[in-house]
Motif scaffolding. Structure first.
Motif: not given
Length: 329
Positions: A151-152, A159, A222
């Motif tokens: 979700n990112q 990351s 994503d």
């Protein structure tokens, strides 16, 4: 005239009886629905077996685990109580550890390399599958690399940190994600969608086509195209059943298996591209490969020696890796 007629009738019945003795039924189990490349591969196998055996072998397809779980059916193949199956490699490994070489993280990073490697591996792999699990691989299907949905954006290894990622409950996947600095969550497949929906986990890894069939676009935004592991699955036949066939039937079934898997790979590639386009249409962002994927690969490859004992031993692993590496040249 009556005598001639009776003679012809007896001859006809004898020939029919003889022909019937040459007929075989081959039940083929798999765990996917009828739109999946697995099922389309099974249907192609069915068609080719009928053609190459002149109808002497009838393939019956049982999708969606109708005959039992993938592991249960693989056990039944050993005894010959079920004839054939297409299953995820990870579900074969408990019965045939040597198949685990197909799951070494970052063993291959392109589809072309993977196809070459799998085709070169199949004969030496079968030398091990037969004694380990009583099965023979007629071909090795693939359905694309297991990409990461979240979700990112996950564009670098940094990351990824802090995210809760569901992985398949197998040691190779778990330890690979641990090597990337996170603690993954192994979880049964049925629990994944609700866990994503409720925020229990932040992401999961599976082929693009699974993101469509499982509607992950409803709960994820994503996709990062990591190349750490490809979904592979052998088209298996029971060795006991295979050896019960006459030589011409063995050759026909083996040929049908090879060609069906080639067809399945082609269909899988086409469906993967269609899935990418549909996922974008449904609002997901496809980021491609991580910017620092070499770091992901280095950390994963450093683990290989830890897995040798689980995948048939160091000698086999070394032989298989040599074959895989030669496929990249």
């Amino acid at each position: 005239m009556l005598k001639a007629t009776l003679t012809a009738t007896v001859l006809s019945l004898t020939m029919a009886s003889f022909a019937g003795a040459q007929d075989y039924t081959l039940r083929l189990s798999h765990g996917d629905n009828e739109s999946n490349p697995t099922h389309l591969t099974a249907v192609k196998f069915q068609e080719l077996v009928d053609e190459y055996t002149d109808g002497r072998v009838a393939v019956q397809i049982f999708p969606s685990n109708a005959l039992g779980t993938e592991t249960e059916v693989a056990q039944a193949l050993r005894m010959g109580s079920i004839e054939a199956e297409i299953l995820y490699t990870g579900n074969l490994v408990p019965l045939a550890p040597s198949a685990g070489v197909l799951m070494l993280p970052y063993a291959y990073t392109t589809t072309e390399q993977a196809h070459t490697a799998m085709d070169e591996l199949i004969d030496p792999l079968n030398e091990r599958l037969v004694p380990e699990a009583g099965v023979r691989a007629l071909g090795l299907l693939e359905k694309g690399f297991r990409v990461l949905t979240t979700n990112q954006p996950v564009e670098t290894l940094d990351s990824l940190q802090g995210l809760k990622i569901r992985v398949s409950p197998n040691d190779i996947a778990i330890k690979t994600f641990q090597a990337w600095g996170i603690e993954p969550l192994p979880m049964d497949w049925a629990e994944v969608f609700p866990a994503l929906q409720q925020g229990v986990i932040d992401g999961q890894e599976n082929p693009y086509t699974t993101a469509i069939s499982s509607r992950f676009y409803e709960v994820q935004s994503d996709i990062t195209e990591i190349h750490y592991m490809m979904w592979t699955g052998p088209l298996l036949i029971s060795e006991r059943v295979f050896q019960s066939y006459p030589e011409d039937i063995q050759e026909a079934v083996a040929r049908a298996g090879r060609e069906a898997v080639e067809y399945g790979r082609q269909v899988s590639g086409e469906l993967t591209e269609e899935a990418k386009a549909e996922l974008v249409e449904r609002g997901m962002t496809l980021h491609g490969a991580p910017q620092d994927e070499e770091k992901w690969a280095e950390a994963a490859e450093a683990l290989w020696p830890e897995f040798y004992s689980q995948i048939g031993g160091e000698e086999w692993a070394t032989q298989a890796i040599k074959i895989i590496n030669s496929s990249a040249q």
